[in-house]
Design a protein around this motif. Structure first.
Motif, mmCIF file in Angstrom:
data_model
loop_
_atom_site.group_PDB
_atom_site.id
_atom_site.type_symbol
_atom_site.label_atom_id
_atom_site.label_comp_id
_atom_site.label_asym_id
_atom_site.label_seq_id
_atom_site.Cartn_x
_atom_site.Cartn_y
_atom_site.Cartn_z
ATOM 1 N N GLY A 15 0.818 -1.199 0.000
ATOM 2 C CA GLY A 15 0.000 0.000 0.000
ATOM 3 C C GLY A 15 0.855 1.252 0.000
ATOM 4 N N MET A 16 0.178 2.409 -0.074
ATOM 5 C CA MET A 16 0.924 3.666 -0.081
ATOM 6 C C MET A 16 0.334 4.721 0.840
ATOM 7 S SD MET A 16 2.238 4.219 -4.023
ATOM 8 C CE MET A 16 0.655 4.069 -4.813
ATOM 9 N N LEU A 17 -0.911 4.544 1.273
ATOM 10 C CA LEU A 17 -1.571 5.595 2.031
ATOM 11 C C LEU A 17 -1.929 5.143 3.438
ATOM 12 C CD1 LEU A 17 -2.718 8.466 1.851
ATOM 13 C CD2 LEU A 17 -4.857 7.494 1.006
ATOM 14 N N GLY A 18 -1.438 5.877 4.423
ATOM 15 C CA GLY A 18 -1.808 5.621 5.809
ATOM 16 C C GLY A 18 -0.815 4.749 6.551
ATOM 17 N N PRO A 19 -0.939 4.676 7.871
ATOM 18 C CA PRO A 19 0.004 3.916 8.692
ATOM 19 C C PRO A 19 -0.306 2.424 8.804
ATOM 20 C CG PRO A 19 -1.472 5.185 10.092
ATOM 21 C CD PRO A 19 -1.856 5.495 8.681
ATOM 22 N N GLU A 20 -1.436 1.956 8.289
ATOM 23 C CA GLU A 20 -1.886 0.599 8.566
ATOM 24 C C GLU A 20 -1.325 -0.464 7.619
ATOM 25 O OE1 GLU A 20 -4.945 0.350 11.115
ATOM 26 O OE2 GLU A 20 -3.433 1.871 11.544
ATOM 27 N N TYR A 21 -0.864 -0.067 6.429
ATOM 28 C CA TYR A 21 -0.573 -1.078 5.410
ATOM 29 C C TYR A 21 0.725 -1.831 5.659
ATOM 30 C CZ TYR A 21 2.451 2.516 3.269
ATOM 31 O OH TYR A 21 3.417 3.477 3.033
ATOM 32 N N SER A 22 1.644 -1.263 6.458
ATOM 33 C CA SER A 22 2.908 -1.962 6.736
ATOM 34 C C SER A 22 3.373 -1.624 8.147
ATOM 35 C CB SER A 22 3.979 -1.586 5.708
ATOM 36 O OG SER A 22 4.343 -0.225 5.843
ATOM 37 N N THR A 23 4.442 -2.267 8.578
ATOM 38 C CA THR A 23 4.868 -2.133 9.974
ATOM 39 C C THR A 23 5.363 -0.734 10.301
ATOM 40 O OG1 THR A 23 7.160 -2.780 9.542
ATOM 41 C CG2 THR A 23 5.568 -4.553 9.981
ATOM 42 N N GLY A 68 9.377 12.795 5.342
ATOM 43 C CA GLY A 68 10.586 12.010 5.492
ATOM 44 C C GLY A 68 10.375 10.525 5.272
ATOM 45 N N PHE A 69 9.221 10.166 4.728
ATOM 46 C CA PHE A 69 8.911 8.748 4.516
ATOM 47 C C PHE A 69 8.283 8.567 3.143
ATOM 48 C CE2 PHE A 69 6.413 4.834 4.822
ATOM 49 C CZ PHE A 69 7.323 3.977 5.425
ATOM 50 N N MET A 70 8.487 7.378 2.592
ATOM 51 C CA MET A 70 7.828 6.978 1.355
ATOM 52 C C MET A 70 7.659 5.472 1.415
ATOM 53 S SD MET A 70 9.111 7.311 -2.628
ATOM 54 C CE MET A 70 9.455 9.060 -2.553
#
Length: 588
Positions: free
Chosen positions: A344-352, A453-455
């Motif tokens: 995923g790319m949007l939001g904090p939930e898709y990866s750790t 600072g994140f992608m």
């Protein structure tokens, strides 16, 4: 971290003001470029958003969301619980004197072997962090700031949290401004320290500092009342940055396989991941020091703070790292579907989202491993739980490759010495850097990077492919810009991934290409991600958000393969050539 030992039969409390050892910190003029760019980007965002109404909140994603979504009391509570789980009250220390712990990229208490060895071999531990001016210099080839504003802010939070956690357990953190090779020998002499402990690094700049520190310590002569001969304090470097320990490799680093799959299979078949180091419940006493120094503020560093107004706001420090782990694994129970959502790319939930804390050493990869195994035992074991460890093996791989290939990971031709003519068109590069390429998927990712600072890992692969394949720009320009901006920057993973994406890495496959139409259709089919970062696209129908034509800025280059879908004929959909990047998924 460094440990100081006194060579004497009895340890007297030491009381000393260390102001004379601290050098005034210089203004960081090398960051002027970054500050100007950040201000420009914020201005452009405000201009493009005017009259568009409030930002949408797709997927429950608020305009600015903290990671983790916990308050300070909750994070402190989780830290305390984790400390109970990964510490022991039965440990006995058998050392003498003072030991220095030189904190570098290991800004944590739990599973910190350098800190543990300092404690076990001394009666007094002196933790030290050196605010090294070289951290705020410029990148090697293109003169970008080595450490961008957002990562400086994150580092300050990490140091504050480390100091707090050390103080809770009987120590403190001495903050010194200057070069470690000047500070540490001076401290060793002042305190009579017999050993400086620190985490071992692998890249040339860090290795050079290690050599300078070691040479500086050799000039310090310690006279012990219990021994006839004088001695020099030693630098003891401890391996602690990877999930698999370097001493457990089934081959020498010089024989490391050049293909990740071979490396992974050999490790999984022949190696065992070591358990976390159990820490003592009390780490004190600390030396008696009247002035422990202050963690620098942004003003003291000559910088202006950058507010994260949208996207994800990462909180620095070990407490936040453990809070995020608890939140993702246990409170929200997201680990069980990680493999399905990780692209995923949007939001904090898709990866750790562990990477910023792994890079700063606020979170141990071995602790993540143990928590994954605990989750598998108490809840479920599936492909997703394994895949988190799979990604950590990728991280280990790049760390070990940096030993095998040395500085070639920074060279234009990469480890394989590939000859290729790359362009260095500044105007084209600036359009990529600022998110003004005319391709919404590229521009949204680059604006997220400069704002937060994140992608996402998916985004990193896409923007890398676009820069080197479609624009033909020197991959090192992209790698160095990432070095400036990323919260989770570490040289091994950053340059390892860029050489891999540019086709100059150790992997034999070349010319990987990410088709923007295909990537857009697959990973942002509703256009939620691009609409979030590019508000001027919100009013467009979803089938036009990725290729809005005259409703958006002009495209700076044509695509190497395929072309933008022609939405006059809706049935043609995304008429682009399939990506020939292969099936390799994102590694972080």
């Amino acid at each position: 971290m460094a440990i100081l030992f006194l060579f004497s039969s009895t340890v007297q409390p030491l009381s000393l003001s260390l102001k004379e050892l601290a050098q005034p910190y210089p203004k960081l003029n090398s960051l002027t470029l970054f500050l100007r760019l950040a201000k420009s980007n914020r201005s452009k965002t405000m201009t493009s958003s005017s009259g568009s109404g409030p930002a949408p909140t797709p997927m429950g994603f608020s305009p600015a969301q903290k990671v983790p979504e916990l308050d300070s009391d909750q994070m402190d509570s989780i830290m305390d619980q984790s400390f109970q789980r990964y510490s022991s009250s039965s440990m006995k220390r058998n050392g003498n004197g003072v030991a220095i712990v030189w904190f570098r990229n290991d800004l944590r208490v739990l599973d910190n072997e350098a800190l543990f060895k300092a404690w076990i071999s001394s009666k007094t531990v002196l933790p030290v962090y050196c605010v090294d001016p070289r951290l705020f210099g410029t990148t090697y080839y293109f003169g970008f700031p080595k450490t961008g504003v957002l990562r400086v802010q994150f580092l300050i939070e990490c140091l504050k949290d480390l100091k707090k956690n050390l103080m809770k357990r009987g120590l403190n953190l001495l903050i010194q401004h200057g070069k470690p090779e000047e500070i540490l020998p001076s401290l060793a002499k002042t305190f009579g320290a017999h050993t400086v402990y620190a985490q071992k690094e692998t890249c040339s700049e860090e290795l050079s500092v290690e050599t300078l520190v070691s040479n500086g310590l050799k000039q310090v002569v310690l006279q012990s009342s219990s021994e006839k001969s004088a001695k020099n304090p030693k630098l003891q470097l401890i391996w602690g940055a990877t999930m698999y320990h370097i001493d457990d490799l089934p081959f020498n680093t010089s024989s490391l396989p050049d293909v990740y799959t071979q490396f992974r299979k050999a490790f999984e078949a022949k190696c065992t991941i070591r358990s976390c180091i159990k820490m003592p419940t009390s780490l004190g006493p600390a030396p008696s020091i009247s002035d422990w120094g202050c963690i620098p503020s942004m003003d003291q560093l000559g910088l202006s703070s950058q507010n994260v107004s949208k996207g994800m706001k990462f909180i620095g420090g070990e407490s936040a790292a453990l809070g995020r782990l608890n939140e993702y694994f246990w409170r929200k129970d997201l680990l069980k579907k990680y493999k399905e959502t990780r692209n995923g790319m949007l939001g904090p939930e898709y990866s750790t989202k562990f990477s910023p804390w792994l890079a700063s050493g606020s979170l141990s990869p071995r602790l993540i491993h143990e928590e994954v195994k605990r989750y598998e035992k108490e809840r479920i074991a599936n492909n997703s739980t394994y895949w988190v460890l799979f990604e950590l093996i990728w991280r280990d791989y790049f760390r070990f490759l940096s030993i095998k290939y040395g500085n070639s990971i920074f060279h234009l031709g990469g480890p394989r010495k590939v000859e290729h003519r790359w362009g260095q068109d500044n105007k084209l590069f600036e359009s990529w850097r600022d998110g003004n390429t005319g391709y919404p998927l590229i521009d949204a990712n680059m604006k997220e990077l400069s704002t937060t600072g994140f992608m996402s890992n998916r985004g990193r692969q896409i923007v890398c492919s676009f820069l080197v394949r479609d624009m033909g720009i020197d991959w090192r320009m992209g790698a160095e810009w990432f070095e400036t901006c990323l919260l989770d920057y570490d040289p091994c993973s950053n340059y390892g991934n860029w050489t891999y994406g540019a086709g100059v890495g150790n992997d034999p496959r070349e010319d990987r290409y990410f088709s923007i139409p295909k990537q857009s259709q697959t990973y942002d089919p509703e256009g939620e991600y691009v609409s979030y970062w590019l508000p001027q696209l919100r009013s467009l129908p979803k089938e036009r958000k990725h290729f809005p034509g005259k409703s958006y800025i002009n495209q700076v280059v044509p695509l190497k393969f395929g072309s933008a879908p022609r939405y006059q004929n809706q049935n043609k959909g995304f008429a682009a050539r399939n990506s020939n990047f292969g099936t390799k998924e994102q590694r972080r």
